[in-house]
Write a protein that holds these residues in place. Structure first.
Motif, PDB file in Angstrom:
ATOM      1  N   PRO A   1     -80.299  33.598 -22.286  1.00  0.00           N
ATOM      2  CA  PRO A   1     -81.530  33.010 -21.755  1.00  0.00           C
ATOM      3  C   PRO A   1     -81.337  32.361 -20.392  1.00  0.00           C
ATOM      4  N   ASP A   2     -80.136  31.880 -20.109  1.00  0.00           N
ATOM      5  CA  ASP A   2     -79.909  31.214 -18.829  1.00  0.00           C
ATOM      6  C   ASP A   2     -79.245  32.139 -17.806  1.00  0.00           C
ATOM      7  N   ASP A   3     -79.408  33.428 -17.953  1.00  0.00           N
ATOM      8  CA  ASP A   3     -78.806  34.387 -17.034  1.00  0.00           C
ATOM      9  C   ASP A   3     -79.743  34.716 -15.866  1.00  0.00           C
ATOM     10  N   SER A   4     -80.796  33.952 -15.707  1.00  0.00           N
ATOM     11  CA  SER A   4     -81.751  34.232 -14.647  1.00  0.00           C
ATOM     12  C   SER A   4     -81.186  33.781 -13.300  1.00  0.00           C
ATOM     13  N   LEU A   5     -81.794  34.251 -12.245  1.00  0.00           N
ATOM     14  CA  LEU A   5     -81.380  33.881 -10.895  1.00  0.00           C
ATOM     15  C   LEU A   5     -81.532  32.386 -10.688  1.00  0.00           C
ATOM     16  N   ARG A   6     -82.616  31.824 -11.199  1.00  0.00           N
ATOM     17  CA  ARG A   6     -82.848  30.388 -11.045  1.00  0.00           C
ATOM     18  C   ARG A   6     -81.733  29.580 -11.712  1.00  0.00           C
ATOM     19  N   ALA A   7     -81.340  29.969 -12.914  1.00  0.00           N
ATOM     20  CA  ALA A   7     -80.281  29.250 -13.616  1.00  0.00           C
ATOM     21  C   ALA A   7     -78.949  29.372 -12.883  1.00  0.00           C
ATOM     22  N   ARG A   8     -78.675  30.535 -12.323  1.00  0.00           N
ATOM     23  CA  ARG A   8     -77.423  30.706 -11.570  1.00  0.00           C
ATOM     24  C   ARG A   8     -77.416  29.855 -10.313  1.00  0.00           C
ATOM     25  N   ILE A   9     -78.561  29.735  -9.635  1.00  0.00           N
ATOM     26  CA  ILE A   9     -78.643  28.892  -8.437  1.00  0.00           C
ATOM     27  C   ILE A   9     -78.444  27.434  -8.801  1.00  0.00           C
TER      28      ILE A   9
END
Length: 117
Positions: free
Chosen positions: A88-96
């Motif tokens: 679930p936290d593999d999004s671009l926002r989470a990575r940033i």
């Protein structure tokens, strides 16, 4: 004969332009984390029903709708292969956000540690 060539060229240019720009919502939604099936078509529908969409955006969304539906249909096997595999936290926002939380190392510390004695 010149009129026929000019008409054929105009149709070719217009058709190529529509084909290249078509399916924008589908491509944009497939570059991020998995959003389910037919995500581009759903994004178009959300844009049509949104109160934040301007009057200029509505015809573009309507024009893009069949191309996004076609592109989403072509990408069904890709969507199926991605379903259930992403965190679930593999999004671009989470990575940033993760990268921003890392400590910042001053350039002088990097230069002094790489300098030879």
């Amino acid at each position: 004969m010149k009129v026929l060539r000019r008409t054929a060229l105009s149709l070719l240019i217009a058709g190529s332009g529509l084909a290249v720009t078509g399916g924008c919502s589908s491509v944009m939604t497939h570059t991020g984390p998995h959003q389910g099936y037919y995500s581009g078509t759903r994004a178009n529908m959300d844009a049509l029903h949104s109160e934040d969409a301007s009057w200029a955006m509505t015809p573009l969304v309507i024009l893009d709708m069949p191309f996004s539906a076609f592109m989403d249909t072509l990408l069904l096997p890709y969507d199926y292969s991605r379903s259930g595999k992403e965190k679930p936290d593999d999004s671009l926002r989470a990575r940033i956000h993760h990268d921003e939380a890392l400590p910042i190392i001053p350039a002088s510390a990097v230069q002094s540690s790489t300098a030879h004695p």
